[in-house]
Design a protein around this motif. Sequence first.
Motif, PDB file in Angstrom:
ATOM      1  N   ARG A  52     -25.309 -29.206 -39.207  1.00  0.00           N
ATOM      2  CA  ARG A  52     -25.109 -28.144 -38.208  1.00  0.00           C
ATOM      3  C   ARG A  52     -26.274 -28.203 -37.240  1.00  0.00           C
ATOM      4  N   VAL A  53     -25.988 -28.432 -35.982  1.00  0.00           N
ATOM      5  CA  VAL A  53     -27.040 -28.561 -34.967  1.00  0.00           C
ATOM      6  C   VAL A  53     -26.690 -27.668 -33.786  1.00  0.00           C
ATOM      7  N   ASP A  54     -27.651 -26.840 -33.388  1.00  0.00           N
ATOM      8  CA  ASP A  54     -27.454 -25.917 -32.281  1.00  0.00           C
ATOM      9  C   ASP A  54     -28.079 -26.476 -31.013  1.00  0.00           C
ATOM     10  N   ARG A  55     -27.487 -26.179 -29.870  1.00  0.00           N
ATOM     11  CA  ARG A  55     -28.005 -26.490 -28.529  1.00  0.00           C
ATOM     12  C   ARG A  55     -28.051 -27.992 -28.242  1.00  0.00           C
ATOM     13  N   ILE A  56     -27.121 -28.762 -28.781  1.00  0.00           N
ATOM     14  CA  ILE A  56     -27.139 -30.214 -28.545  1.00  0.00           C
ATOM     15  C   ILE A  56     -26.954 -30.516 -27.063  1.00  0.00           C
ATOM     16  N   ASP A  57     -25.879 -30.002 -26.487  1.00  0.00           N
ATOM     17  CA  ASP A  57     -25.597 -30.311 -25.078  1.00  0.00           C
ATOM     18  C   ASP A  57     -26.688 -29.776 -24.163  1.00  0.00           C
ATOM     19  N   GLU A  58     -27.183 -28.596 -24.479  1.00  0.00           N
ATOM     20  CA  GLU A  58     -28.233 -27.986 -23.645  1.00  0.00           C
ATOM     21  C   GLU A  58     -29.490 -28.853 -23.627  1.00  0.00           C
ATOM     22  N   VAL A  59     -29.912 -29.305 -24.790  1.00  0.00           N
ATOM     23  CA  VAL A  59     -31.140 -30.103 -24.879  1.00  0.00           C
ATOM     24  C   VAL A  59     -30.960 -31.447 -24.182  1.00  0.00           C
ATOM     25  N   LEU A  60     -29.816 -32.084 -24.348  1.00  0.00           N
ATOM     26  CA  LEU A  60     -29.591 -33.368 -23.696  1.00  0.00           C
ATOM     27  C   LEU A  60     -29.561 -33.214 -22.180  1.00  0.00           C
ATOM     28  N   GLU A  61     -28.953 -32.149 -21.691  1.00  0.00           N
ATOM     29  CA  GLU A  61     -28.946 -31.912 -20.246  1.00  0.00           C
ATOM     30  C   GLU A  61     -30.375 -31.749 -19.723  1.00  0.00           C
ATOM     31  N   GLN A  62     -31.189 -31.023 -20.464  1.00  0.00           N
ATOM     32  CA  GLN A  62     -32.574 -30.835 -20.046  1.00  0.00           C
ATOM     33  C   GLN A  62     -33.340 -32.156 -20.017  1.00  0.00           C
ATOM     34  N   LYS A  93     -35.874 -29.345 -32.134  1.00  0.00           N
ATOM     35  CA  LYS A  93     -36.706 -29.636 -33.310  1.00  0.00           C
ATOM     36  C   LYS A  93     -36.286 -30.946 -33.969  1.00  0.00           C
ATOM     37  N   LEU A  94     -34.980 -31.172 -34.007  1.00  0.00           N
ATOM     38  CA  LEU A  94     -34.476 -32.409 -34.609  1.00  0.00           C
ATOM     39  C   LEU A  94     -34.909 -33.614 -33.782  1.00  0.00           C
ATOM     40  N   LEU A  95     -34.871 -33.476 -32.476  1.00  0.00           N
ATOM     41  CA  LEU A  95     -35.287 -34.557 -31.591  1.00  0.00           C
ATOM     42  C   LEU A  95     -36.764 -34.886 -31.802  1.00  0.00           C
ATOM     43  N   LYS A  96     -37.600 -33.851 -31.897  1.00  0.00           N
ATOM     44  CA  LYS A  96     -39.032 -34.055 -32.087  1.00  0.00           C
ATOM     45  C   LYS A  96     -39.324 -34.704 -33.430  1.00  0.00           C
ATOM     46  N   ALA A  97     -38.546 -34.334 -34.463  1.00  0.00           N
ATOM     47  CA  ALA A  97     -38.791 -34.859 -35.807  1.00  0.00           C
ATOM     48  C   ALA A  97     -38.539 -36.360 -35.878  1.00  0.00           C
ATOM     49  N   PHE A  98     -37.576 -36.858 -35.126  1.00  0.00           N
ATOM     50  CA  PHE A  98     -37.215 -38.262 -35.239  1.00  0.00           C
ATOM     51  C   PHE A  98     -37.662 -39.112 -34.052  1.00  0.00           C
ATOM     52  N   PHE A  99     -37.908 -38.481 -32.905  1.00  0.00           N
ATOM     53  CA  PHE A  99     -38.258 -39.255 -31.722  1.00  0.00           C
ATOM     54  C   PHE A  99     -39.628 -38.896 -31.156  1.00  0.00           C
ATOM     55  N   GLN A 120     -23.294 -41.422 -25.077  1.00  0.00           N
ATOM     56  CA  GLN A 120     -23.875 -42.469 -25.911  1.00  0.00           C
ATOM     57  C   GLN A 120     -25.192 -42.012 -26.534  1.00  0.00           C
ATOM     58  N   GLY A 121     -25.985 -41.308 -25.731  1.00  0.00           N
ATOM     59  CA  GLY A 121     -27.256 -40.806 -26.244  1.00  0.00           C
ATOM     60  C   GLY A 121     -27.059 -39.782 -27.342  1.00  0.00           C
ATOM     61  N   ARG A 122     -26.034 -38.960 -27.216  1.00  0.00           N
ATOM     62  CA  ARG A 122     -25.724 -37.965 -28.244  1.00  0.00           C
ATOM     63  C   ARG A 122     -25.381 -38.633 -29.565  1.00  0.00           C
ATOM     64  N   GLU A 123     -24.567 -39.698 -29.498  1.00  0.00           N
ATOM     65  CA  GLU A 123     -24.191 -40.418 -30.720  1.00  0.00           C
ATOM     66  C   GLU A 123     -25.410 -41.023 -31.402  1.00  0.00           C
ATOM     67  N   HIS A 124     -26.302 -41.627 -30.622  1.00  0.00           N
ATOM     68  CA  HIS A 124     -27.498 -42.229 -31.214  1.00  0.00           C
ATOM     69  C   HIS A 124     -28.408 -41.158 -31.807  1.00  0.00           C
ATOM     70  N   PHE A 125     -28.596 -40.093 -31.090  1.00  0.00           N
ATOM     71  CA  PHE A 125     -29.462 -38.989 -31.528  1.00  0.00           C
ATOM     72  C   PHE A 125     -28.983 -38.410 -32.854  1.00  0.00           C
ATOM     73  N   LEU A 126     -27.701 -38.066 -32.923  1.00  0.00           N
ATOM     74  CA  LEU A 126     -27.169 -37.451 -34.139  1.00  0.00           C
ATOM     75  C   LEU A 126     -27.032 -38.465 -35.277  1.00  0.00           C
ATOM     76  N   GLY A 127     -26.724 -39.720 -34.944  1.00  0.00           N
ATOM     77  CA  GLY A 127     -26.631 -40.750 -35.969  1.00  0.00           C
ATOM     78  C   GLY A 127     -27.953 -40.991 -36.669  1.00  0.00           C
ATOM     79  N   VAL A 128     -29.038 -40.856 -35.921  1.00  0.00           N
ATOM     80  CA  VAL A 128     -30.374 -40.995 -36.496  1.00  0.00           C
ATOM     81  C   VAL A 128     -30.812 -39.707 -37.186  1.00  0.00           C
ATOM     82  N   GLY A 129     -30.530 -38.581 -36.547  1.00  0.00           N
ATOM     83  CA  GLY A 129     -31.105 -37.314 -36.990  1.00  0.00           C
ATOM     84  C   GLY A 129     -30.409 -36.636 -38.154  1.00  0.00           C
ATOM     85  N   LEU A 130     -29.131 -36.951 -38.402  1.00  0.00           N
ATOM     86  CA  LEU A 130     -28.398 -36.283 -39.472  1.00  0.00           C
ATOM     87  C   LEU A 130     -28.321 -37.155 -40.723  1.00  0.00           C
TER      88      LEU A 130
END
Length: 433
Positions: free
Chosen positions: A201-211, A424-430, A269-279
């Motif tokens: 369960r990940v919140d604000r995925i689209d918002e963070v990627l847009e930013q 937070k998930l992005l920071k933890a892995f990237f 494509q970036g969303r798929e890579h991000f979640l594939g790594v982070g989950l």
Amino acid sequence: MDTDIIPLGERSLRSILDHVLAVGDEAETSYLEVKSALDPTSKAGVAKVAKFLLGAANRRPQEAARHFRGHAVLVIGAQKGSAQGIPRGVEAHELEDRLRPYLGPQFPAFEFGRISVDDEREVLFMIAQPPQDGQPIFPCHKNFQGEDRRDNLEDGAIYVRGASNTRPARAGEVLTLVERARGGGKSPIDLGVEVVGSIGRVDRIDEVLEQLYEFEEEQFSKPQNPTTKKSSPAFSAASIFGRTQPLSPKERAERLGAWRSEKRTYIAQGREHFLGVGLPGVGIRVVSRDRFVAKPHLIVTFHGCEVLDHRDADDADYRKVVEPVARQQDPYGIGFDASDYRIMPRDYPVAWSNRGDDAEVVLTWESFRPNVTWESGQDDYVILARNPQAGAVTVTWVLTEDGNNTVTQGELDVPTGDLTDAAKLLKAFFGDV
């Protein structure tokens, strides 16, 4: 020849006859036999017909159903290149009376078909009905001694259809028919299915990627100082197709315009890579209780979920999450990255895809052995709940078995993992970006 037809009616019978005329004895299979010269009014002819019908009746329903919808056909009066037929005048009720002493009183009904050759001759078809679970074994009820011992019949013998002939049953085939008589011989499938791993369960995925993409555009759009060294490929003049000079304002505008036109694709494509790594990866654990399952086909559906390829943490690459406006060129090649491609063996037993708003996982192991736990790895895919607020998701499964028309299915509710903020998930892995 189309063997998905029901061999009743002139059109179907002509299709079978055309096949016999084309290939002759090569047409013979477990469901089709050819007799070019046979007199169904003679003792030898009646015995040969009886032998075929006995063998056809002692077939396994699942195997028989693969051709002619379970029927079996004896063609009398045809061979390769010639349909000479047999003399007209064979009456169905008379032939049935002659066959009954061999077949016994409980033998199932069979059909007759005819195709005229001329005014005096016809091709005759004997059509055996599909065998059914629960039917008894059908033994021969009368002896017959013919000129050729292969045509002999023995009282009490059990005959079965081989690959292209009728012969006495072997021990294993008799046991199979005993199981058929018990109603199929297989107990109902009792399958235990569990989900291994955590549904994300990940919140604000689209918002963070847009930013992140807005930040990338802002950084690229800033006035550049040629003397300032930048680590980002967006600001390294030498990284742009081997150039030693900075991009001109026109070139920068063109590069930014092209990047904007592909922005939606880059974000996906970036969303798929991000979640594939982070989950975390998810697997399926299965156990068949007290029952062998042959060549199972198990479809597991995660309702209201999304499935994505799992990526190792070592594969984390921020440039695959946020596509740079000006990507650095690989000086040694074309930028091939093996981690971008998942090459699976041809017979890989796990497949996954998205079906509408649901995630679907298909498992095709060779078999489930009784009370042995089977588990897929957790390095194939990740599962994301589409609703970040969902505390659980519904998972349904459907199982089919090779050679078994029964469909087994079940349902379970699976708790989701802890809600995580995309930043937070992005920071933890990237790391800090």
